[in-house]
Scaffold this active site. Structure first.
Site: not given
Ligand code: PEP
Length: 264
Positions: A13-15, A106, A108, A178, A184, A222, A243-244
């Site tokens: 997930n590149w956000k 998600h 966010e 998640e 993150g 993470s 993600g990251g």
């Protein structure tokens, strides 16, 4: 009840990242790694969720990759079809651009961008009716976990959508667990805690649908090469939403390898 015969999925997930030139470079690096160390789709399915404006260019750039990579939209409109809805991208428009997967729920989007339950249900209904497949994200906050409410919150989030998913549509859904406090932050749920929650999710899914034992349940929060092997070894963790670490080709490839090796 273990879903260990399920082929794992690892989805990046590149956000709201990266800039176009960096994204192109990241994809080229990832493609090179797939040539050097192939990941067969029987061992692990791969997905990348770029920003909306890069969905089709990312798809084109990955078309000749040594392993197939699914392109996943990060969001979909609550409004179906086409029409005067400035800024929106409907499920039908995604499907028309050969994008077959979408992330919904998600944390966010739930926490920062106003996706409440009513909106989430509309998005899910539209996506499924348009023939899209969904990665539905669930997870508890730190306060909820500390109050001993984690399982109740997560299972409720799954029950919440059951009324808009028709019986046969469960085959088009993956769940991503998640925990919000692990997204993150560098904090990962321990493999044992993640497995315990995945087992509860699996049990709930089996009560909701006869397809429950075959539904893919991803872990997210993470995930990195350092913890991927341990997470991949858990029977009800069928992959990762990353993600990251997905913004680094080598890390993302290593995470995918960790899950692929479970199938060797
Ligand atoms: C995510 O946002 O889906 C996620 C899991 O992020 P990270 O891996 O950076 O925690």
């Amino acid at each position: 009840m273990s879903g260990s015969t399920i082929i794992p999925w690892v989805v990046g997930n590149w956000k709201m990242n990266p800039m176009h030139a960096d994204a192109q470079q990241l994809i080229e690096q990832f493609k090179q790694l797939l040539i050097e160390q192939h990941i067969s789709p029987e061992q692990c399915q791969l997905g990348i969720a770029p920003v909306a404006i890069a969905l089709t260019s990312t798809k084109q750039q990955l078309e000749n990759a040594a392993s197939p990579v699914h392109i996943v939209a990060q969001d979909v409109s609550r409004i179906a079809g086409t029409g005067a809805y400035t800024g929106e991208v409907s499920a039908e428009l995604l499907k028309d651009s050969q994008i077959h997967w979408v992330l919904i729920g998600h944390s966010e989007r739930r926490e920062l961008l106003g996706d409440d339950l009513k909106i989430l249900k509309e998005k899910i209904k539209n996506a499924l009716n348009a023939g899209l497949k969904i990665i539905y994200c669930v997870g508890e906050s730190l306060e909820q976990r500390e109050a001993g409410q984690a399982a109740q919150v997560v299972l409720q989030q799954i029950c919440d959508i059951a009324e808009v998913v028709q019986a046969e549509q469960w085959q088009n859904i993956m769940i991503a667990y998640e925990p919000i406090w692990a997204i993150g932050t560098g904090k990962t749920a321990s493999a044992a805690d993640a497995q315990a929650m995945h087992e509860k999710i699996r049990e709930a899914l089996c009560q909701i649908t006869p397809l429950g034992s075959n539904i893919t349940i991803l872990y997210g929060g993470s995930v990195k090469p350092e913890n991927a092997v341990e997470l991949a070894a858990c029977p009800d963790i069928n992959g990762a939403l990353v993600g990251g670490a997905s913004l680094n080709a080598e890390s993302f490839h290593k995470i995918a390898q960790a899950f692929a090796q479970i199938k060797e």
